[in-house]
Design an enzyme around this catalytic site. Sequence first.
Site, PDB file in Angstrom:
ATOM      1  N   SER A 270       3.953 -10.164   3.577  1.00  0.00           N
ATOM      2  CA  SER A 270       5.123  -9.497   3.167  1.00  0.00           C
ATOM      3  C   SER A 270       5.766  -8.711   4.357  1.00  0.00           C
ATOM      4  O   SER A 270       5.273  -8.402   5.143  1.00  0.00           O
ATOM      5  CB  SER A 270       5.056  -8.275   2.089  1.00  0.00           C
TER       6      SER A 270
ATOM      7  N   TYR B   8       1.111  -0.864  -0.617  1.00  0.00           N
ATOM      8  CA  TYR B   8       1.233  -2.197  -0.859  1.00  0.00           C
ATOM      9  C   TYR B   8       1.232  -2.916   0.689  1.00  0.00           C
ATOM     10  O   TYR B   8       0.827  -3.776   0.872  1.00  0.00           O
ATOM     11  CB  TYR B   8       2.633  -2.621  -1.537  1.00  0.00           C
TER      12      TYR B   8
END
Length: 256
Positions: free
Chosen positions: A145, A158
């Site tokens: 990500s 995350y």
Amino acid sequence: MSERLRNKSALVTGSTSNIGQAIAEAFAAEGAHVIVSGRNRERGAKVVEGIRASGGRADFLVADLDGSAQASQNLAERARETLSGRIDILVNNAGIYPAAATTTTDEETFDQVYAVNVKAPFFLTAAVAPAMTEAGGGVIINLGSWIARLGVPVGALYSSTKGAMETLTRAWAAEFGPMGVRVNAISPGVILPPAPEGSEPHPGQVMMNGTPAGGVGTPDAVAHAAVWLASDESAFVHGTVVDVDGGRTGAAVIAA
């Protein structure tokens, strides 16, 4: 399509929606036999139905990748059985994103996110890679990500898991590459399905303002990169993280 993945078999985790679904559909369109996996049987069946209706090959396997080695090993075994004993391509896509600040994250949430986002792909890769080497090679694609390298508020937990996956990508490339298994990753930016006509702009659009792309991406953008990494066209690519983020991390963002 050019059938770049003809006669290949693929397991895509978390492929009942969004990015995972797009990757599964793109692989099938390129000739691969795809295992769609996830927790939701209804959505999984719908994805498989769509792939088959388009002339592709796909099967659904329900899987709750909770981080236990057993759950990952079980999926690997069932996938091999369904794919006639061979997994050529593994896409570690399944993940969860709790939008919580560091100070409000409890230990249970912390453990769950690491279990799903890091432990599950770790043990799934451990279960799949040896058979790939025995079969003469394979491809593993991890999903990272953009926020693993560019901090955003309420994204610490995350983003740390995605940073771990990018690190594992390089480590696995060194570990399995000499045995014929290529390992790479894709780092998506803000990716959203095409918005229904007349819907309001998504908050994620704000984070993409001023980027070279100027807006959010769609799951297909990630799927195209995954097809390339899975195909022989990227045979000389090892341990690389491919940014599919509209230039969010690689170029200066000009605020409007």
